[in-house]
Design a protein around this motif. Structure first.
Motif, PDB file in Angstrom:
ATOM      1  N   PHE A  41    -104.575 -36.360  63.793  1.00 29.60           N
ATOM      2  CA  PHE A  41    -103.607 -36.674  64.834  1.00 29.60           C
ATOM      3  C   PHE A  41    -103.309 -38.175  64.836  1.00 29.60           C
ATOM      4  CE2 PHE A  41    -101.851 -37.238  69.034  1.00 29.60           C
ATOM      5  CZ  PHE A  41    -101.169 -36.057  69.297  1.00 29.60           C
ATOM      6  N   THR A  42    -104.358 -38.984  64.667  1.00 29.95           N
ATOM      7  CA  THR A  42    -104.191 -40.439  64.628  1.00 29.95           C
ATOM      8  C   THR A  42    -103.392 -40.867  63.404  1.00 29.95           C
ATOM      9  OG1 THR A  42    -106.265 -40.718  65.838  1.00 29.95           O
ATOM     10  CG2 THR A  42    -105.399 -42.659  64.711  1.00 29.95           C
ATOM     11  N   ARG A  43    -103.589 -40.198  62.268  1.00 29.13           N
ATOM     12  CA  ARG A  43    -102.759 -40.486  61.087  1.00 29.13           C
ATOM     13  C   ARG A  43    -101.282 -40.273  61.421  1.00 29.13           C
ATOM     14  NH1 ARG A  43    -106.907 -37.955  57.976  1.00 29.13           N
ATOM     15  NH2 ARG A  43    -105.775 -35.975  58.019  1.00 29.13           N
ATOM     16  N   GLY A  44    -101.000 -39.241  62.193  1.00 29.75           N
ATOM     17  CA  GLY A  44     -99.626 -38.985  62.612  1.00 29.75           C
ATOM     18  C   GLY A  44     -99.093 -40.070  63.522  1.00 29.75           C
ATOM     19  N   ILE A  45     -99.912 -40.547  64.443  1.00 35.22           N
ATOM     20  CA  ILE A  45     -99.489 -41.651  65.314  1.00 35.22           C
ATOM     21  C   ILE A  45     -99.151 -42.863  64.452  1.00 35.22           C
ATOM     22  CG2 ILE A  45    -100.259 -43.324  67.052  1.00 35.22           C
ATOM     23  CD1 ILE A  45    -101.828 -41.058  68.389  1.00 35.22           C
ATOM     24  N   ALA A  46    -100.036 -43.181  63.506  1.00 35.65           N
ATOM     25  CA  ALA A  46     -99.798 -44.336  62.629  1.00 35.65           C
ATOM     26  C   ALA A  46     -98.476 -44.183  61.884  1.00 35.65           C
ATOM     27  CB  ALA A  46    -100.957 -44.499  61.649  1.00 35.65           C
ATOM     28  N   LYS A  47     -98.263 -43.022  61.323  1.00 35.71           N
ATOM     29  CA  LYS A  47     -97.018 -42.778  60.594  1.00 35.71           C
ATOM     30  C   LYS A  47     -95.815 -42.949  61.516  1.00 35.71           C
ATOM     31  CE  LYS A  47     -94.692 -39.398  57.688  1.00 35.71           C
ATOM     32  NZ  LYS A  47     -94.764 -38.071  57.075  1.00 35.71           N
ATOM     33  N   GLY A  48     -95.896 -42.420  62.725  1.00 36.26           N
ATOM     34  CA  GLY A  48     -94.803 -42.536  63.686  1.00 36.26           C
ATOM     35  C   GLY A  48     -94.543 -43.961  64.133  1.00 36.26           C
ATOM     36  N   LEU A  49     -95.572 -44.806  64.045  1.00 39.33           N
ATOM     37  CA  LEU A  49     -95.422 -46.225  64.392  1.00 39.33           C
ATOM     38  C   LEU A  49     -94.938 -47.043  63.199  1.00 39.33           C
ATOM     39  CD1 LEU A  49     -98.626 -46.829  66.568  1.00 39.33           C
ATOM     40  CD2 LEU A  49     -96.249 -46.599  67.367  1.00 39.33           C
ATOM     41  N   GLY A  50     -94.831 -46.409  62.041  1.00 43.22           N
ATOM     42  CA  GLY A  50     -94.379 -47.123  60.849  1.00 43.22           C
ATOM     43  C   GLY A  50     -95.486 -47.815  60.093  1.00 43.22           C
ATOM     44  N   ILE A  51     -96.725 -47.435  60.345  1.00 44.89           N
ATOM     45  CA  ILE A  51     -97.872 -48.015  59.647  1.00 44.89           C
ATOM     46  C   ILE A  51     -98.055 -47.267  58.331  1.00 44.89           C
ATOM     47  CG2 ILE A  51    -100.385 -48.307  59.744  1.00 44.89           C
ATOM     48  CD1 ILE A  51     -99.956 -48.594  62.868  1.00 44.89           C
ATOM     49  N   THR A  52     -98.135 -48.008  57.248  1.00 42.97           N
ATOM     50  CA  THR A  52     -98.226 -47.380  55.929  1.00 42.97           C
ATOM     51  C   THR A  52     -99.643 -47.382  55.353  1.00 42.97           C
ATOM     52  OG1 THR A  52     -97.613 -49.470  54.868  1.00 42.97           O
ATOM     53  CG2 THR A  52     -95.823 -47.914  55.369  1.00 42.97           C
ATOM     54  N   GLU A  53    -100.561 -48.083  55.991  1.00 44.10           N
ATOM     55  CA  GLU A  53    -101.948 -48.099  55.521  1.00 44.10           C
ATOM     56  C   GLU A  53    -102.564 -46.711  55.626  1.00 44.10           C
ATOM     57  OE1 GLU A  53    -104.785 -51.230  56.870  1.00 44.10           O
ATOM     58  OE2 GLU A  53    -103.036 -51.869  58.039  1.00 44.10           O
ATOM     59  N   ARG A  54    -103.563 -46.458  54.798  1.00 44.67           N
ATOM     60  CA  ARG A  54    -104.321 -45.216  54.859  1.00 44.67           C
ATOM     61  C   ARG A  54    -105.197 -45.233  56.112  1.00 44.67           C
ATOM     62  NH1 ARG A  54    -109.416 -43.645  52.375  1.00 44.67           N
ATOM     63  NH2 ARG A  54    -109.456 -41.366  52.286  1.00 44.67           N
ATOM     64  N   VAL A  55    -105.102 -44.211  56.928  1.00 39.83           N
ATOM     65  CA  VAL A  55    -105.873 -44.111  58.165  1.00 39.83           C
ATOM     66  C   VAL A  55    -107.109 -43.258  57.906  1.00 39.83           C
ATOM     67  CG1 VAL A  55    -105.859 -43.262  60.540  1.00 39.83           C
ATOM     68  CG2 VAL A  55    -103.852 -44.432  59.622  1.00 39.83           C
ATOM     69  N   THR A  56    -108.273 -43.836  58.205  1.00 43.08           N
ATOM     70  CA  THR A  56    -109.543 -43.136  58.017  1.00 43.08           C
ATOM     71  C   THR A  56    -110.343 -43.159  59.316  1.00 43.08           C
ATOM     72  OG1 THR A  56    -110.630 -45.166  57.258  1.00 43.08           O
ATOM     73  CG2 THR A  56    -109.651 -43.747  55.561  1.00 43.08           C
ATOM     74  N   SER A  57    -111.333 -42.305  59.382  1.00 44.22           N
ATOM     75  CA  SER A  57    -112.187 -42.248  60.565  1.00 44.22           C
ATOM     76  C   SER A  57    -113.016 -43.524  60.688  1.00 44.22           C
ATOM     77  CB  SER A  57    -113.112 -41.040  60.490  1.00 44.22           C
ATOM     78  OG  SER A  57    -114.001 -41.046  61.590  1.00 44.22           O
ATOM     79  N   PRO A  58    -113.071 -44.090  61.887  1.00 41.33           N
ATOM     80  CA  PRO A  58    -113.876 -45.305  62.088  1.00 41.33           C
ATOM     81  C   PRO A  58    -115.310 -45.006  62.522  1.00 41.33           C
ATOM     82  CG  PRO A  58    -112.505 -44.927  63.995  1.00 41.33           C
ATOM     83  CD  PRO A  58    -112.191 -43.827  63.016  1.00 41.33           C
TER      84      PRO A  58
END
Length: 141
Positions: A41-58
């Motif tokens: 879900f957070t990867r989707g938020i990042a994509k929707g914000l225009g963030i292109t970095e790979r999103v991983t679990s922290p």
């Protein structure tokens, strides 16, 4: 409102849809079992914000920061914290002051520190497979 997804891609798409509503300063407070889809879900938020970095679990870093989009995204995983006192030790108030989006997995552990513009996202596995029920409160989609 409750939504149903049948894949990680659909879960990400719902996160992307939520991102379109975000203005900065919101806390997205997740609840749900381990492996339910909070990071997807957070990867989707990042994509929707225009963030292109790979999103991983922290999980092991506690927080991952993503910039370069319409708003900064701060992705927290509270699973290993014992209380909100530890959250303040890592600079929670500083993150809030940066007017980005704070996506907080395992938010129930630090519930006493979460206030303000809160969007609750509860993600549940349905039937032990890729089907998810995702209940979002605090914003209209």
């Amino acid at each position: 409102m409750t939504f149903y997804t049948e894949s990680a891609v659909e879960t990400e798409q719902l996160g992307c849809r939520l991102a379109q509503k975000l203005q900065g300063g919101e806390i997205v407070a997740y609840t749900g079992d381990l492996g339910a889809g909070k990071t997807a879900f957070t990867r989707g938020i990042a994509k929707g914000l225009g963030i292109t970095e790979r999103v991983t679990s922290p999980t092991f870093t506690i927080v991952n920061e993503y910039e370069g989009g319409r708003l900064p995204l701060f992705h927290f995983d509270m699973y290993r914290l014992a209380s909100s006192d530890e959250l303040y030790d890592i600079g929670w108030e500083d993150y809030l002051a940066r007017n980005g989006v704070c996506a907080v997995e395992w938010s129930e552990i630090v519930a006493d520190a979460i206030e303000g513009d809160v969007i609750s996202v509860d993600i549940q596995n349905e039937c032990g497979n890729n089907h998810r029920s995702i209940t979002i409160t605090g914003v209209e989609l």
